[in-house]
Design an enzyme around this catalytic site. Structure first.
Site, PDB file in Angstrom:
ATOM      1  N   LYS A 211       0.803  -1.404   0.054  1.00 53.42           N
ATOM      2  CA  LYS A 211       0.047   0.006  -0.039  1.00 53.42           C
ATOM      3  C   LYS A 211       0.873   1.345  -0.003  1.00 53.42           C
ATOM      4  CE  LYS A 211      -3.119   3.076   0.453  1.00 53.42           C
ATOM      5  NZ  LYS A 211      -4.322   3.320  -0.161  1.00 53.42           N
ATOM      6  N   CYS A 267      -3.765  11.247   1.608  1.00 55.71           N
ATOM      7  CA  CYS A 267      -3.119  10.178   1.471  1.00 55.71           C
ATOM      8  C   CYS A 267      -1.681  10.248   1.052  1.00 55.71           C
ATOM      9  CB  CYS A 267      -3.951   9.112   0.583  1.00 55.71           C
ATOM     10  SG  CYS A 267      -5.542   8.906   0.992  1.00 55.71           S
TER      11      CYS A 267
HETATM   12  C1  UGA Z   1      -4.455   8.126  -3.726  1.00 61.97           C
HETATM   13  C2  UGA Z   1      -4.173   6.684  -4.527  1.00 61.97           C
HETATM   14  O1  UGA Z   1      -4.193   7.305  -6.035  1.00 61.97           O
HETATM   15  C3  UGA Z   1      -5.370   5.679  -4.258  1.00 61.97           C
HETATM   16  O2  UGA Z   1      -4.877   4.594  -5.021  1.00 61.97           O
HETATM   17  C4  UGA Z   1      -5.020   5.174  -2.710  1.00 61.97           C
HETATM   18  O3  UGA Z   1      -5.901   4.295  -2.561  1.00 61.97           O
HETATM   19  C5  UGA Z   1      -5.307   6.609  -1.953  1.00 61.97           C
HETATM   20  O4  UGA Z   1      -4.271   7.730  -2.417  1.00 61.97           O
HETATM   21  C6  UGA Z   1      -5.349   6.190  -0.562  1.00 61.97           C
HETATM   22  O5  UGA Z   1      -4.265   6.101  -0.141  1.00 61.97           O
HETATM   23  O6  UGA Z   1      -6.371   6.177   0.120  1.00 61.97           O
HETATM   24  P1  UGA Z   1      -6.460   9.957  -3.900  1.00 61.97           P
HETATM   25  O7  UGA Z   1      -5.631  10.468  -2.665  1.00 61.97           O
HETATM   26  O8  UGA Z   1      -7.812   9.862  -3.899  1.00 61.97           O
HETATM   27  O9  UGA Z   1      -5.616   8.574  -4.090  1.00 61.97           O
HETATM   28  O10 UGA Z   1      -5.886  10.875  -4.920  1.00 61.97           O
HETATM   29  P2  UGA Z   1      -5.165  10.820  -6.576  1.00 61.97           P
HETATM   30  O11 UGA Z   1      -6.109  10.669  -7.437  1.00 61.97           O
HETATM   31  O12 UGA Z   1      -4.158   9.511  -6.349  1.00 61.97           O
HETATM   32  O13 UGA Z   1      -4.475  12.041  -6.662  1.00 61.97           O
HETATM   33  C7  UGA Z   1      -3.661  12.735  -5.672  1.00 61.97           C
HETATM   34  C8  UGA Z   1      -2.989  14.077  -6.064  1.00 61.97           C
HETATM   35  O14 UGA Z   1      -2.210  13.907  -7.128  1.00 61.97           O
HETATM   36  C9  UGA Z   1      -4.037  15.073  -6.457  1.00 61.97           C
HETATM   37  O15 UGA Z   1      -3.798  16.178  -5.691  1.00 61.97           O
HETATM   38  C10 UGA Z   1      -4.074  15.068  -8.006  1.00 61.97           C
HETATM   39  O16 UGA Z   1      -4.265  16.328  -8.195  1.00 61.97           O
HETATM   40  C11 UGA Z   1      -2.381  14.821  -7.958  1.00 61.97           C
HETATM   41  N1  UGA Z   1      -2.016  14.379  -9.427  1.00 61.97           N
HETATM   42  C12 UGA Z   1      -2.363  13.179  -9.756  1.00 61.97           C
HETATM   43  C13 UGA Z   1      -1.209  15.215 -10.157  1.00 61.97           C
HETATM   44  O17 UGA Z   1      -0.877  16.445  -9.672  1.00 61.97           O
HETATM   45  N2  UGA Z   1      -0.685  14.751 -11.517  1.00 61.97           N
HETATM   46  C14 UGA Z   1      -0.985  13.564 -11.770  1.00 61.97           C
HETATM   47  O18 UGA Z   1      -0.655  13.087 -12.983  1.00 61.97           O
HETATM   48  C15 UGA Z   1      -1.981  12.709 -11.214  1.00 61.97           C
END
Ligand code: UGA
Length: 439
Positions: A211, A267
């Protein structure tokens, strides 16, 4: 199958509803009576597309109930999921596992017969084994409790689909115990397994580490492209075109390679810090020195945007009118925990700018965290008279704004696209000066 889910935040509420959808009878337990009342009324206490429909359907069918009483969980089910939060400890990088510990302390002494606890919370490696020892010590005479770890990979905003159709299921078990945890997990996830979703059965520490390693990898990918964006800025290159070209290589892949304001949320930031902290405790800190840099690159993006706004006003933002579109850490979520958007809005306000903020879903949460910002109920109100517009969260409604219509409201047609999400040529054609990150 009957089961309880303890902790009904983004993770637990979705898991509880998802398991009811999979055909089980589920009891969600939480210490917060207001949250339990909302859920019991079929209402999601946070924004998650598709969740209200699931909640309403299964509260109505009677398959999904909620309670504040752990004794009810002990009575009702033999399988219990732990889905409470593990936030960052204040003043440290460590994860706070107090709530996970509390579940074991509260629940285990009440159990009679054979039970299985499956942890879903993100925890420092070694937690599951420690909880098993504690459960053995707390179990009543004649009761047995096996602890397994079943980390969750759902993303906010897509939590329902990720719960019902995950890429994989991971289960950590102690191979020296009776196998009750694996049997319970196989029965619970039978519909998903029948649909071909792979189940990886590992030992406890490996499952716990899968994880955090997954989140650390995703964070590293985002910071990697943001570091390249810094070089693009220095060299006059375009990171968006570069990222697209990289993504064609299947070894690299196009996802999590969007350069911009960086990652936030409840997260990724805290998980990479907790991973470093735990590695340090285990004497393996050198292996994760990389993540310090990942964190630093990520925070630098926020500073960069604040610097770009100030530079747009000749170095001083004092009294200048700035519209910040977005407060949530990402689109389709109302979560503002460690939100890059709210961080820059706050920093600009503290630098004396007149900041107006609009977000389609996160205004309530943003107001609680940062009450002194000027929140506006519509994009139109937020941008009216603005000398600069900053797009800080890539909500679809912002990506699809009509640049001519917005242009008629602002004082100056200047936009800083901090998520590289606008159709820049269309905005330029409407008379806007458009700046992106790494472009
Ligand atoms: C993340 C993980 O993707 C999940 O797999 C995990 O279960 C979850 O954390 C957790 O540990 O509970 P999440 O926090 O919902 O999910 O968010 P993401 O979709 O991963 O995005 C995280 C951040 O990265 C956001 O602020 C998003 O804007 C940023 N991001 C994402 C970018 O700046 N660039 C990208 O290409 C992708």
């Amino acid at each position: 199958m009957r089961m309880s889910v303890i902790g009904t935040g983004y993770l637990g509420a979705t898991h509880a509803a998802g398991m009811a959808e999979a055909g089980h009878e589920v009891l969600g337990v939480d210490v917060d009576p207001a949250r339990v009342a909302a859920l019991a009324g079929g209402e999601a206490p946070f924004h998650e597309p598709g969740l209200p429909e699931l909640l309403r359907r299964h509260v109505a069918s009677g398959r999904l109930r909620f309670s504040t009483d752990p004794a009810e969980a002990a009575e009702f089910a033999r399988l219990h999921f732990i889905a409470v939060g593990t936030p960052q400890v204040k003043g440290s990088h460590a994860a706070d596992v107090r709530h996970v510990d509390a579940v074991v302390e509260e629940l285990v002494p009440r159990l009679r017969g054979e039970h299985v606890l499956l942890g879903k919370s993100t925890v420092p490696v070694g937690t599951a084994a420690r909880l098993q020892d504690r459960a053995d010590a707390l179990a009543a005479a004649g009761a047995t409790v096996e602890v397994g770890w079943n980390p969750e990979f759902l993303r906010e905003g897509r939590a329902v689909a990720d719960t019902l159709r995950p890429d994989r299921l991971v289960l950590g078990v102690d191979p020296d115990r009776g196998g009750a945890a694996e049997a319970a997990a196989r029965e619970c996830y039978a519909p998903l397994l029948a649909a071909g979703i792979p189940l990886l059965v590992l030992d406890l520490p490996t499952a716990e580490l899968v994880k955090v390693a997954a989140n650390a990898f995703l964070a590293t990918k985002v910071s990697f492209i943001n570091a390249v964006a810094e070089v693009c800025e220095a060299a006059g290159a375009d990171v968006v075109e570069l990222s697209r070209a990289l993504g064609h290589d299947p070894r690299i892949g196009a996802r999590y390679l969007h350069a911009g304001l960086g990652f936030g949320g409840g997260c990724l930031p805290k998980d990479i810090r907790a991973f470093m902290h735990r590695a340090g405790e285990l004497g393996a800190d050198q292996a994760l020195a990389l993540l310090r840099e990942v964190d630093a690159i990520n925070i630098r993006r926020r500073e960069k945007v604040v610097g770009m706004v100030k530079a747009a006003f000749g170095g001083l933002a004092l009294g200048r009118r700035v519209a910040v579109l977005g407060a949530a850490f990402k689109p389709d979520s109302d979560d503002v925990r460690d939100s890059p958007a709210l961080s820059i809005a706050g920093q600009l306000a503290l630098a004396g700018a007149e900041v107006r903020v609009h977000d389609p879903e996160a205004m309530g949460n943003a107001r609680r965290v940062f009450p002194t910002l000027d929140y506006r109920d519509s994009v139109g109100e937020a941008v009216a008279g603005a000398e600069l517009v900053v797009v800080a969260t890539e909500w679809r409604v912002f990506r699809e704004l009509d640049p001519a219509a917005v242009g008629a409201l602002v004082a100056e047609r200047r936009v800083l696209d901090a998520r590289n999400c606008l159709d820049a040529p269309a905005w330029r054609a409407a008379g806007w000066e458009v700046t992106g990150l790494g472009r």
